[in-house]
Design a protein around this motif. Sequence first.
Motif, PDB file in Angstrom:
ATOM      1  N   MET A 194       0.830  -1.210   0.000  1.00 10.41           N
ATOM      2  CA  MET A 194       0.000   0.000   0.000  1.00 10.41           C
ATOM      3  C   MET A 194       0.862   1.257   0.000  1.00 10.41           C
ATOM      4  O   MET A 194       0.512   2.266  -0.631  1.00 10.41           O
ATOM      5  CB  MET A 194      -0.932  -0.004   1.220  1.00 10.41           C
ATOM      6  N   TYR A 195       1.993   1.201   0.734  1.00 12.51           N
ATOM      7  CA  TYR A 195       2.924   2.345   0.713  1.00 12.51           C
ATOM      8  C   TYR A 195       3.451   2.588  -0.704  1.00 12.51           C
ATOM      9  O   TYR A 195       3.529   3.726  -1.184  1.00 12.51           O
ATOM     10  CB  TYR A 195       4.108   2.088   1.657  1.00 12.51           C
ATOM     11  N   ASP A 196       3.803   1.491  -1.373  1.00 15.25           N
ATOM     12  CA  ASP A 196       4.315   1.609  -2.754  1.00 15.25           C
ATOM     13  C   ASP A 196       3.253   2.211  -3.668  1.00 15.25           C
ATOM     14  O   ASP A 196       3.542   3.059  -4.521  1.00 15.25           O
ATOM     15  CB  ASP A 196       4.736   0.229  -3.269  1.00 15.25           C
ATOM     16  N   LEU A 197       1.980   1.770  -3.469  1.00 12.60           N
ATOM     17  CA  LEU A 197       0.888   2.281  -4.293  1.00 12.60           C
ATOM     18  C   LEU A 197       0.653   3.769  -4.048  1.00 12.60           C
ATOM     19  O   LEU A 197       0.461   4.557  -4.984  1.00 12.60           O
ATOM     20  CB  LEU A 197      -0.389   1.486  -4.006  1.00 12.60           C
ATOM     21  N   ALA A 198       0.705   4.178  -2.760  1.00  7.19           N
ATOM     22  CA  ALA A 198       0.506   5.582  -2.414  1.00  7.19           C
ATOM     23  C   ALA A 198       1.615   6.450  -2.988  1.00  7.19           C
ATOM     24  O   ALA A 198       1.379   7.577  -3.446  1.00  7.19           O
ATOM     25  CB  ALA A 198       0.426   5.755  -0.895  1.00  7.19           C
ATOM     26  N   GLU A 199       2.852   5.957  -2.960  1.00  8.71           N
ATOM     27  CA  GLU A 199       4.003   6.698  -3.507  1.00  8.71           C
ATOM     28  C   GLU A 199       3.789   6.997  -4.992  1.00  8.71           C
ATOM     29  O   GLU A 199       4.133   8.067  -5.472  1.00  8.71           O
ATOM     30  CB  GLU A 199       5.286   5.876  -3.325  1.00  8.71           C
ATOM     31  N   LYS A 200       3.199   6.018  -5.698  1.00  8.81           N
ATOM     32  CA  LYS A 200       3.029   6.169  -7.153  1.00  8.81           C
ATOM     33  C   LYS A 200       1.812   6.996  -7.529  1.00  8.81           C
ATOM     34  O   LYS A 200       1.721   7.510  -8.632  1.00  8.81           O
ATOM     35  CB  LYS A 200       2.918   4.783  -7.797  1.00  8.81           C
ATOM     36  N   THR A 201       0.830   7.089  -6.608  1.00 10.70           N
ATOM     37  CA  THR A 201      -0.417   7.774  -6.935  1.00 10.70           C
ATOM     38  C   THR A 201      -0.533   9.125  -6.234  1.00 10.70           C
ATOM     39  O   THR A 201      -0.445  10.178  -6.851  1.00 10.70           O
ATOM     40  CB  THR A 201      -1.624   6.888  -6.582  1.00 10.70           C
ATOM     41  N   ASP A 202      -0.679   9.100  -4.915  1.00 14.14           N
ATOM     42  CA  ASP A 202      -0.879  10.344  -4.164  1.00 14.14           C
ATOM     43  C   ASP A 202      -0.186  10.202  -2.810  1.00 14.14           C
ATOM     44  O   ASP A 202      -0.666   9.486  -1.915  1.00 14.14           O
ATOM     45  CB  ASP A 202      -2.377  10.598  -3.961  1.00 14.14           C
ATOM     46  N   LYS A 203       0.960  10.901  -2.649  1.00 11.96           N
ATOM     47  CA  LYS A 203       1.759  10.763  -1.429  1.00 11.96           C
ATOM     48  C   LYS A 203       1.024  11.247  -0.179  1.00 11.96           C
ATOM     49  O   LYS A 203       1.399  10.907   0.941  1.00 11.96           O
ATOM     50  CB  LYS A 203       3.086  11.514  -1.565  1.00 11.96           C
ATOM     51  N   SER A 204      -0.022  12.035  -0.364  1.00 14.54           N
ATOM     52  CA  SER A 204      -0.768  12.511   0.799  1.00 14.54           C
ATOM     53  C   SER A 204      -1.470  11.369   1.527  1.00 14.54           C
ATOM     54  O   SER A 204      -1.884  11.509   2.671  1.00 14.54           O
ATOM     55  CB  SER A 204      -1.798  13.565   0.373  1.00 14.54           C
ATOM     56  N   PHE A 205      -1.603  10.218   0.847  1.00 10.90           N
ATOM     57  CA  PHE A 205      -2.243   9.061   1.471  1.00 10.90           C
ATOM     58  C   PHE A 205      -1.285   8.258   2.369  1.00 10.90           C
ATOM     59  O   PHE A 205      -1.704   7.339   3.053  1.00 10.90           O
ATOM     60  CB  PHE A 205      -2.830   8.129   0.393  1.00 10.90           C
ATOM     61  N   LEU A 206       0.019   8.598   2.352  1.00  7.75           N
ATOM     62  CA  LEU A 206       0.998   7.847   3.149  1.00  7.75           C
ATOM     63  C   LEU A 206       0.649   7.883   4.641  1.00  7.75           C
ATOM     64  O   LEU A 206       0.756   6.890   5.349  1.00  7.75           O
ATOM     65  CB  LEU A 206       2.413   8.404   2.932  1.00  7.75           C
ATOM     66  N   GLY A 207       0.243   9.052   5.125  1.00  8.39           N
ATOM     67  CA  GLY A 207      -0.120   9.183   6.543  1.00  8.39           C
ATOM     68  C   GLY A 207      -1.307   8.317   6.896  1.00  8.39           C
ATOM     69  O   GLY A 207      -1.344   7.678   7.964  1.00  8.39           O
ATOM     70  N   ALA A 208      -2.296   8.276   6.013  1.00  7.29           N
ATOM     71  CA  ALA A 208      -3.486   7.466   6.272  1.00  7.29           C
ATOM     72  C   ALA A 208      -3.141   5.978   6.280  1.00  7.29           C
ATOM     73  O   ALA A 208      -3.663   5.203   7.096  1.00  7.29           O
ATOM     74  CB  ALA A 208      -4.544   7.755   5.210  1.00  7.29           C
ATOM     75  N   VAL A 209      -2.249   5.568   5.374  1.00  7.69           N
ATOM     76  CA  VAL A 209      -1.821   4.166   5.328  1.00  7.69           C
ATOM     77  C   VAL A 209      -1.101   3.801   6.628  1.00  7.69           C
ATOM     78  O   VAL A 209      -1.343   2.756   7.226  1.00  7.69           O
ATOM     79  CB  VAL A 209      -0.909   3.920   4.113  1.00  7.69           C
TER      80      VAL A 209
END
Length: 538
Positions: free
Chosen positions: A436-451
């Motif tokens: 999920m971290y890898d996916l967030a990095e490629k799409t929207d980094k703002s989701f890293l905190g939520a992950v």
Amino acid sequence: MPTDCISYSETNYFSKLILDYLDQKEELASFYNRFPEIGNFEAQIKEKQQAFSAENRKVLVESLKKQYDGFEISESTLANIEALSKDTTFTITTGHQLNLFTGPLYFLYKIISVINLTKILKKEHPEYDFVPIYWMATEDHDFAEINYFNLNGKKFQWNSEEKGAGIDAVGYLSTEGLDEVFELFSAEIGGGQDAEYLKSLFKKAYLEHTNLTEATRYLANELFKEYGLVIMGAQQRELKKLFVPYAKNELLEQRSFENTKNKVEDLSNLGYNVQVNPREINLFYLNNGYRERIIKRDDKFYVHEKQIEWTKDEILAELEEYPQHFSPNVMVRPLFQEVILPNLCYIGGGGELAYWLELKDYFEAENVPFPMLLLRNSALIQTEKQREKREKLAISNKELFLQQHELINRKVRKISNIDIDFSKQKEHLVNQFQEMYDLAEKTDKSFLGAVKAQEVKQLKGLDHLEKRLLKAQKRKLKDEVSRIADLQNQLFPNRNLQERQTNFSEVYSTYGQELLEKLFAELNPLEQHFKIITFGTK
């Protein structure tokens, strides 16, 4: 009965400093002189022999004879005192507070370590003589640390009114009031030959001697006189007189502070806890029972909380005329000891060795040989029945020293018919979230905190579930849990090492003289292991 042992590190009860010292870590090499191995004693002997004067020997022997006046002295102890007049005789020393009825068991371990080391050295160096010394802390002021002992899980405490009347040096305390403790002790210890001996020992020590110093001397002498132990106080004027030049350096130059502050800083920088921080002047003024710090302000000297002051010339005159009024604190007492004794090695607990390791530069500044430092023997005493119970519960000696909750959790997991270890599930969860971290990095980094928040939440959920299942399994296995807890509570009273809690009388009342005989046979001070000693059924 077999004796087992484990390393000090496996007990989890010894500091990093002491463990690293025992391992002879290179970063600690500058903090001591010679490590206490049998091959190093020859050089220590030569160094001390050259430094210790015949005059000091003469004063020491005369003082010891006076201290034993009125006491029954064994032939071996008298021979040891006489031998100290020869320049081929050396001491091995331990010190201890004047604990009521010896205090915890390790009082015995210290003294037996000292006596056994003198025997080992005599065998190795028959051309020399070695005398075991028990140094009584007669000028100590920590009454609250010595006024009790534990027996059968009960605390026997002496409340002396003198402590509220300005008596600060415990050795001067009257033994008045200890008859009440004796009555309680007598009722608790019960009957039988060994119990009657303990009652007699307590009564003669504390009810037939007027102060705590003489009571403790009698007690230690009765227990160890046949082994040649020499028991000494150091408050005598003639002994303090030998220390006058060093006390003068302390008053005028703050010699101990100036030569320990760097070592203290070095220990701290190496990540070790510092045992004692030196004061600018590490002497007390001792008079009429009170013992207070000496302080220097501007050009005058004062006694803390007392209306006493001196000029420089006045305090030096006081020192010359009344050296017995000047009492070293914990930083200076080791030097005092080594000035008045032809000592090779000090045997002490971990806390004691920790402050000795601050002092090497101070000794060098005063041109006094720094003794070897040896960790006293440590032991756990168990009955044959307790050993059998431990083996039935499949608890190893090492596991016995775990914190109780850790021990119980470990054993519950081991004997359960279900697996209560979610390590694999947690690892799998972490791997899933990595995707999920890898996916967030490629799409929207703002989701890293939520992950991250979701990962933490789910890991906490697994922890919570694991604990609930473990708790439920403990209930299911409550009989096993109870037996584990009961065994550990018996061997580790108050969740602490037995040797730091239990009084010797608790074991002596069952095994009598066999207790001392077995400890002498099992405790080798040069074997750096924690012993587990088993006593057979009696």
